[in-house]
Write a protein that holds these residues in place. Structure first.
Motif, PDB file in Angstrom:
ATOM      1  N   LEU A   6       0.792  -1.153  -0.152  1.00  0.00           N
ATOM      2  CA  LEU A   6       0.077  -0.132   0.082  1.00  0.00           C
ATOM      3  C   LEU A   6       0.852   1.022  -0.116  1.00  0.00           C
ATOM      4  O   LEU A   6       1.706   1.469   0.817  1.00  0.00           O
ATOM      5  N   ILE A   7       0.744   1.945  -0.865  1.00  0.00           N
ATOM      6  CA  ILE A   7       1.461   3.260  -1.018  1.00  0.00           C
ATOM      7  C   ILE A   7       0.504   4.366  -1.524  1.00  0.00           C
ATOM      8  O   ILE A   7      -0.249   4.200  -2.425  1.00  0.00           O
ATOM      9  N   PHE A   8       0.566   5.615  -0.650  1.00  0.00           N
ATOM     10  CA  PHE A   8      -0.278   6.854  -0.928  1.00  0.00           C
ATOM     11  C   PHE A   8       0.659   8.151  -1.097  1.00  0.00           C
ATOM     12  O   PHE A   8       1.568   8.136  -0.370  1.00  0.00           O
ATOM     13  N   TRP A   9       0.306   8.838  -2.049  1.00  0.00           N
ATOM     14  CA  TRP A   9       0.670  10.198  -2.068  1.00  0.00           C
ATOM     15  C   TRP A   9       0.112  11.417  -1.943  1.00  0.00           C
ATOM     16  O   TRP A   9      -1.164  11.302  -2.132  1.00  0.00           O
ATOM     17  N   GLY A  10       0.601  12.408  -1.351  1.00  0.00           N
ATOM     18  CA  GLY A  10      -0.147  13.727  -1.418  1.00  0.00           C
ATOM     19  C   GLY A  10       0.060  14.369  -2.788  1.00  0.00           C
ATOM     20  O   GLY A  10       0.570  13.875  -3.666  1.00  0.00           O
ATOM     21  N   GLN A  11      -0.560  15.546  -2.943  1.00  0.00           N
ATOM     22  CA  GLN A  11      -0.528  16.284  -4.194  1.00  0.00           C
ATOM     23  C   GLN A  11       0.755  17.153  -4.261  1.00  0.00           C
ATOM     24  O   GLN A  11       1.029  17.390  -5.507  1.00  0.00           O
ATOM     25  N   GLY A  12       1.515  17.280  -3.257  1.00  0.00           N
ATOM     26  CA  GLY A  12       2.712  18.193  -3.471  1.00  0.00           C
ATOM     27  C   GLY A  12       2.668  19.538  -2.930  1.00  0.00           C
ATOM     28  O   GLY A  12       1.367  20.114  -3.136  1.00  0.00           O
ATOM     29  N   THR A  13       3.917  20.252  -2.464  1.00  0.00           N
ATOM     30  CA  THR A  13       3.853  21.727  -2.254  1.00  0.00           C
ATOM     31  C   THR A  13       5.095  22.055  -2.853  1.00  0.00           C
ATOM     32  O   THR A  13       6.142  21.294  -2.748  1.00  0.00           O
ATOM     33  N   GLN A  14       5.167  23.170  -3.455  1.00  0.00           N
ATOM     34  CA  GLN A  14       6.073  23.775  -4.046  1.00  0.00           C
ATOM     35  C   GLN A  14       7.149  24.708  -2.978  1.00  0.00           C
ATOM     36  O   GLN A  14       6.650  25.307  -2.144  1.00  0.00           O
ATOM     37  N   VAL A  15       8.498  24.298  -3.113  1.00  0.00           N
ATOM     38  CA  VAL A  15       9.489  24.734  -2.477  1.00  0.00           C
ATOM     39  C   VAL A  15      10.422  25.492  -3.532  1.00  0.00           C
ATOM     40  O   VAL A  15      10.994  24.918  -4.323  1.00  0.00           O
ATOM     41  N   THR A  16      10.545  26.801  -3.163  1.00  0.00           N
ATOM     42  CA  THR A  16      11.296  27.705  -4.279  1.00  0.00           C
ATOM     43  C   THR A  16      12.379  28.291  -3.648  1.00  0.00           C
ATOM     44  O   THR A  16      12.194  28.867  -2.604  1.00  0.00           O
ATOM     45  N   VAL A  17      13.671  28.196  -3.438  1.00  0.00           N
ATOM     46  CA  VAL A  17      14.799  28.647  -2.914  1.00  0.00           C
ATOM     47  C   VAL A  17      15.476  29.635  -3.749  1.00  0.00           C
ATOM     48  O   VAL A  17      16.235  29.099  -5.030  1.00  0.00           O
ATOM     49  N   SER A  18      15.453  30.781  -3.768  1.00  0.00           N
ATOM     50  CA  SER A  18      15.772  31.941  -4.467  1.00  0.00           C
ATOM     51  C   SER A  18      15.809  33.257  -3.752  1.00  0.00           C
ATOM     52  O   SER A  18      15.382  33.569  -3.064  1.00  0.00           O
TER      53      SER A  18
END
Length: 115
Positions: A102-114
């Motif tokens: 069983l594997i579940f994923w979230g939708q993701g969140t953007q991280v920008t380092v700049s």
């Protein structure tokens, strides 16, 4: 079934910090191994950090000493504390829950380092 929702991403300057959260629902996450993965544009998704259901952690070499994964089973939430961020940490960060097949994923969140 587990639903995972990430939060805490954003824009940060090099050297800064962010804390990502992954809130689980639908099932208690304490029985799952929980991980944070990231995917930069044009690159494959890669494991950043993993915390097993009994506590041991693993980190990618590129984040060792800078990132810390933790879990609060009472809140059904997993965290990723990211310090000393670098431009190469820029990616979409995904939360993952795994228990055997069983594997579940979230939708993701953007991280920008700049700067």
């Amino acid at each position: 079934q587990v639903q995972l929702v990430e939060s805490g991403g954003g824009l940060v300057q090099p050297g800064g910090s962010l804390r990502l959260s992954c809130a689980g629902s639908g099932s208690i996450i304490s029985i799952y191994a929980m991980g944070w993965y990231r995917q930069a544009p044009g690159k494959q998704r890669e494991l950043v950090a993993l915390i097993h259901n009994d506590g041991p952690t693993n980190y990618a070499d590129s984040v060792k000493g800078r990132f810390t994964i933790s879990r609060d089973n009472a809140k059904n939430t997993v965290y990723l504390q990211m310090n000393s961020l670098k431009p190469e940490d820029t990616a979409v960060y995904f939360c993952n829950a795994a228990l055997g097949p069983l594997i579940f994923w979230g939708q993701g969140t953007q991280v920008t380092v700049s700067s």
